[in-house]
Every structure is written in structure tokens, then in C-alpha cells.
Design a protein around this motif. Structure first.
Motif, PDB file in Angstrom:
ATOM      1  N   CYS A 147       0.870  -1.174   0.000  1.00 21.60           N
ATOM      2  CA  CYS A 147       0.000   0.000   0.000  1.00 21.60           C
ATOM      3  C   CYS A 147       0.904   1.220   0.000  1.00 21.60           C
ATOM      4  O   CYS A 147       1.617   1.483   0.976  1.00 21.60           O
ATOM      5  CB  CYS A 147      -0.907   0.011   1.221  1.00 21.60           C
ATOM      6  SG  CYS A 147      -2.051   1.424   1.226  1.00 21.60           S
ATOM      7  N   THR A 202      -2.799   0.244  -3.661  1.00 20.66           N
ATOM      8  CA  THR A 202      -2.130  -1.050  -3.673  1.00 20.66           C
ATOM      9  C   THR A 202      -1.391  -1.213  -4.991  1.00 20.66           C
ATOM     10  O   THR A 202      -1.989  -1.155  -6.064  1.00 20.66           O
ATOM     11  CB  THR A 202      -3.139  -2.194  -3.486  1.00 20.66           C
ATOM     12  OG1 THR A 202      -3.844  -2.004  -2.252  1.00 20.66           O
ATOM     13  CG2 THR A 202      -2.429  -3.545  -3.454  1.00 20.66           C
ATOM     14  N   PRO A 238      -2.103  -5.379   0.729  1.00 16.34           N
ATOM     15  CA  PRO A 238      -3.134  -4.469   0.235  1.00 16.34           C
ATOM     16  C   PRO A 238      -3.376  -3.328   1.222  1.00 16.34           C
ATOM     17  O   PRO A 238      -3.104  -3.453   2.422  1.00 16.34           O
ATOM     18  CB  PRO A 238      -4.376  -5.371   0.128  1.00 16.34           C
ATOM     19  CG  PRO A 238      -3.871  -6.767   0.228  1.00 16.34           C
ATOM     20  CD  PRO A 238      -2.614  -6.728   1.017  1.00 16.34           C
ATOM     21  N   CYS A 239      -3.900  -2.218   0.730  1.00 15.20           N
ATOM     22  CA  CYS A 239      -4.242  -1.109   1.617  1.00 15.20           C
ATOM     23  C   CYS A 239      -5.289  -1.563   2.636  1.00 15.20           C
ATOM     24  O   CYS A 239      -6.224  -2.297   2.314  1.00 15.20           O
ATOM     25  CB  CYS A 239      -4.769   0.075   0.811  1.00 15.20           C
ATOM     26  SG  CYS A 239      -3.473   0.873  -0.193  1.00 15.20           S
ATOM     27  N   ALA A 240      -5.097  -1.127   3.874  1.00 14.81           N
ATOM     28  CA  ALA A 240      -5.894  -1.609   4.997  1.00 14.81           C
ATOM     29  C   ALA A 240      -7.091  -0.715   5.260  1.00 14.81           C
ATOM     30  O   ALA A 240      -7.121   0.464   4.901  1.00 14.81           O
ATOM     31  CB  ALA A 240      -5.019  -1.691   6.250  1.00 14.81           C
ATOM     32  N   TYR A 282      -7.060  -3.271  12.385  1.00 16.12           N
ATOM     33  CA  TYR A 282      -7.103  -3.118  10.931  1.00 16.12           C
ATOM     34  C   TYR A 282      -7.326  -4.468  10.275  1.00 16.12           C
ATOM     35  O   TYR A 282      -7.089  -5.521  10.866  1.00 16.12           O
ATOM     36  CB  TYR A 282      -5.824  -2.472  10.387  1.00 16.12           C
ATOM     37  CG  TYR A 282      -4.589  -3.349  10.432  1.00 16.12           C
ATOM     38  CD1 TYR A 282      -4.248  -4.158   9.345  1.00 16.12           C
ATOM     39  CD2 TYR A 282      -3.764  -3.374  11.552  1.00 16.12           C
ATOM     40  CE1 TYR A 282      -3.119  -4.954   9.385  1.00 16.12           C
ATOM     41  CE2 TYR A 282      -2.632  -4.160  11.592  1.00 16.12           C
ATOM     42  CZ  TYR A 282      -2.312  -4.954  10.506  1.00 16.12           C
ATOM     43  OH  TYR A 282      -1.194  -5.755  10.538  1.00 16.12           O
ATOM     44  N   GLN A 310      -6.740  -6.305   6.200  1.00 21.29           N
ATOM     45  CA  GLN A 310      -6.270  -6.206   4.812  1.00 21.29           C
ATOM     46  C   GLN A 310      -6.856  -7.373   4.032  1.00 21.29           C
ATOM     47  O   GLN A 310      -6.823  -8.520   4.508  1.00 21.29           O
ATOM     48  CB  GLN A 310      -4.745  -6.265   4.744  1.00 21.29           C
ATOM     49  CG  GLN A 310      -4.030  -5.049   5.321  1.00 21.29           C
ATOM     50  CD  GLN A 310      -2.525  -5.252   5.359  1.00 21.29           C
ATOM     51  OE1 GLN A 310      -2.007  -5.835   6.306  1.00 21.29           O
ATOM     52  NE2 GLN A 310      -1.823  -4.775   4.337  1.00 21.29           N
ATOM     53  N   TYR A 324      -5.880 -11.061   3.850  1.00 21.17           N
ATOM     54  CA  TYR A 324      -4.429 -10.997   3.829  1.00 21.17           C
ATOM     55  C   TYR A 324      -3.891 -10.899   5.250  1.00 21.17           C
ATOM     56  O   TYR A 324      -2.934 -11.588   5.608  1.00 21.17           O
ATOM     57  CB  TYR A 324      -3.973  -9.799   3.001  1.00 21.17           C
ATOM     58  CG  TYR A 324      -2.472  -9.581   3.014  1.00 21.17           C
ATOM     59  CD1 TYR A 324      -1.655 -10.237   2.097  1.00 21.17           C
ATOM     60  CD2 TYR A 324      -1.861  -8.726   3.931  1.00 21.17           C
ATOM     61  CE1 TYR A 324      -0.279 -10.058   2.106  1.00 21.17           C
ATOM     62  CE2 TYR A 324      -0.486  -8.534   3.944  1.00 21.17           C
ATOM     63  CZ  TYR A 324       0.298  -9.200   3.034  1.00 21.17           C
ATOM     64  OH  TYR A 324       1.660  -9.022   3.043  1.00 21.17           O
ATOM     65  N   THR A 353     -14.169  -4.128   3.124  1.00 16.85           N
ATOM     66  CA  THR A 353     -12.841  -4.628   2.800  1.00 16.85           C
ATOM     67  C   THR A 353     -12.470  -5.862   3.611  1.00 16.85           C
ATOM     68  O   THR A 353     -11.468  -6.487   3.338  1.00 16.85           O
ATOM     69  CB  THR A 353     -11.782  -3.543   3.043  1.00 16.85           C
ATOM     70  OG1 THR A 353     -11.803  -3.171   4.418  1.00 16.85           O
ATOM     71  CG2 THR A 353     -12.037  -2.327   2.188  1.00 16.85           C
TER      72      THR A 353
END
Length: 332
Positions: free
Chosen positions: A34, A44, A65-67, A83, A85, A93, A148
Motif C-alpha cells: 500500500c 495497492t 493491500p491497503c488496509a 485493521y 487487509q 491478507y 474490505t
């Protein structure tokens, strides 16, 4: 060069080296990151190793990946957040907790926050050291509403506890440390576990429920139920006495526990000393991921982690404790 210009230069270098769909080919490898210079947002992107290292050192970019982040809570002089991901295909992830380096300063020094106490000896007062449990707790919701978080993620919420004087077992875990409980059941289940005079300040009926035998196929390899580790407002603790160094004459630095409740697994728990985090920031300890022993089968279908990871990121000046390397278990 200021931080914004460093970020722009690193991002430009990344765009020239890779594309978002790049993968390992031959001798060349790429890493998904990210790319960001803020605590939220980002893109990402697949980057080359040299660009990844530069981005992590000079910006707030991070691996994977962006969280999606949960709301911040105060911890010491800093804060912590949960968080998640999620991979592009919808699988998890990572799920974890991140907290700022200044959170290690200004931490409380008394045994606990007195949220969960019981007058075990009936003398009309609560002894903070012997009749209260849980350290200083921070319940953290996972950002599941963002879209997400992966469907079927085993973790439902996180309970982070800081223990200024540690806790039982005496001589092993009685040093300042953090517990990160990734609960596999709703918060309402944990909230219903009462304090009382049995085990570690747990209601005696709830002690019986917490220590109910877990069927062999669902018991993680190498783990033992020591019974006396059933705790009020938390659940039972199952310990890896086969592989954990602290059970073989080594000092406790970090370890992984499971929780038990009513014949089933209740939580997954990395436990990490405050000194280990301090060493990460100082460079005397290394970032790393460590294996999580699995049961032969999982009773409930879902995605379960095979690793827990502990990292310090210089560019973000924060720590992460995460569960990673998920696989899909079909359930019984």
C-alpha cells in the motif's frame, strides 16, 4: 528533501519499476504494497524490492493491500487501532492491531484497571493484585462494515490487554507484556464470562464451562489445557508447552496461545513483552513472522491464520501485531 518530495520521488520510481499486476518472474520478484504517505488511504501497487525498502523507510507505505482501520484508542502517550487487509479475490491478507511507538511511554504501572474484580476471600475489599484480572483492556472492533474485510474471517473482534506486572503463570509470564486476543466468537460471549472465586478470578460455573474438554481433533497440536488459567472476563488459556521457549528454560519474549470455552476454541492470542517491542524499535530485535500450530480440523468453517507477525516500521514509526497466511477450513 522534505517528506512530501521524498514520497513523490519514491512513488515515481515505483511506477517506473513495476505495474499493479506484476508478479514473480524468473530471478526478478515484486512485492505488493500500500503506497501512501498518510495513516489512511493509499494505492495497492506491485513494487520491486529496492523500491519497497525505500518506501517503508521514507514514507508510511506498508506491505500488502491497503488496509481498513478501526477508530483509534488512547494507549500510553500514543494510540492503537485494529485493521484488516483483504486480497483482490476477497480472501483475508491480514488482521491485526497497530500502535504508535510513543504508546510504549506513559503506560500505567499498577496491576490492572480494576474493571474485573471479585472479593475472593470475602474480606470486604478488592485486592488489585490478587482479586482483579485483565490488565488494562482495550476492546477493538474490526472494520467489517467497510466492505474490505473478507467474508468468513475467523476473527470477529480484538481485545488488547496491557499487563504492567504480567500475570500467571508465576515465573514465566509475570513480566510487562501485551496480550492480543483475536476472538473467534462474538463479544457478547466474552462479556458474559463472570468473575468469581475459581481459577483466575472466574465464576465457578463459568470455570467449568471454560475448562470443558476440547475434542482431540479440534485441539491445536502441542497445546495443553492447564485448567488454572481460566480467567474471568476472558476465557480459558491453552498453552504451547511443546514448542514455546519459555516452557524450556528460556525467558518469555513472545508466544502464541489459544483460548477455550465450552469445548471449543474461543480466541487466538499473540503475547508479546514490552521489552520485545522496545528492541524492535531499537533494531536489536528483528521483524518476523512465526508459525501458528493448527488443530487437525476446525469445528467452524472460515479463514484461519498460519502465522502471527510482529513488526516495527520506521516510516510509520509504529508497531503491528497481525495474523497472516490465512487458509480456508471447511468446518466439521
Amino acid at each position: 528533501m522534505n517528506r512530501t518530495r521524498i514520497f513523490a520521488a519514491a512513488l515515481m520510481a515505483t511506477s517506473m519499476l513495476t505495474t499493479p499486476t506484476a508478479h514473480a518472474t524468473g530471478a526478478s520478484t515484486t512485492t505488493f504494497m500500500c503506497v501512501t504517505d498518510s495513516m489512511d488511504g493509499g494505492k495497492t501497487t506491485a513494487v520491486a524490492p529496492e523500491a519497497a525498502a525505500s518506501l517503508k523507510q521514507r514514507t508510511r507505505s506498508y506491505e500488502g493491500p491497503c488496509a481498513a482501520f478501526g477508530p483509534a484508542q488512547d494507549l500510553g502517550n500514543g494510540n492503537l487501532r485494529s485493521y484488516t487487509q483483504t486480497n483482490q479475490d476477497g480472501t483475508p491478507y491480514a488482521v491485526g492491531v497497530t500502535f504508535t511507538r510513543d504508546a510504549l511511554a506513559g503506560l500505567p504501572t499498577d496491576m490492572n484497571d480494576r474493571h474485573h474484580c471479585y472479593d475472593v476471600n470475602g474480606d470486604g475489599r478488592m485486592d488489585q493484585d490478587t482479586e482483579c484480572v485483565g490488565g488494562y483492556e482495550h476492546p477493538l472492533a474490526l472494520p467489517l462494515a467497510t466492505g474490505t474485510a473478507a467474508p468468513g474471517l475467523s476473527s470477529q473482534w480484538v481485545l488488547t490487554n496491557y499487563n504492567p506486572k504480567g500475570h500467571g503463570m508465576a515465573g514465566i509470564y509475570d513480566v510487562p507484556h501485551f496480550d492480543f486476543h483475536f476472538y473467534l466468537k462474538p463479544k457478547s460471549v466474552r462479556d458474559a464470562i463472570r468473575t468469581g472465586p475459581c481459577g483466575l478470578v472466574i465464576n465457578c460455573d463459568d470455570y467449568a464451562t471454560a475448562t470443558k474438554e476440547i475434542p482431540a481433533p479440534y485441539m491445536p497440536a502441542g497445546y495443553m489445557d492447564h485448567k488454572e488459567a481460566a480467567e474471568g472476563a476472558m476465557g480459558n488459556h491453552l498453552m504451547d508447552t511443546d514448542d514455546s521457549p519459555e516452557w524450556h528454560g528460556q525467558p518469555f519474549t513472545h508466544t502464541f496461545m489459544y483460548g477455550g470455552w465450552d469445548g471449543d476454541l474461543l480466541f487466538e492470542e499473540p503475547m508479546i513483552t514490552r521489552a520485545w517491542f522496545t528492541g524492535l524499535a531499537a533494531g536489536t530485535n528483528a521483524n518476523g513472522c512465526f508459525p501458528v500450530n493448527q488443530p487437525a480440523a476446525w469445528k467452524n468453517a472460515g479463514f484461519y491464520p498460519r502465522q502471527y507477525c510482529i513488526t516495527y516500521e520506521q516510516g510509520r514509526d509504529d508497531f503491528t501485531v497481525s495474523l497472516r497466511d490465512f487458509f480456508s477450513a471447511p468446518g466439521a
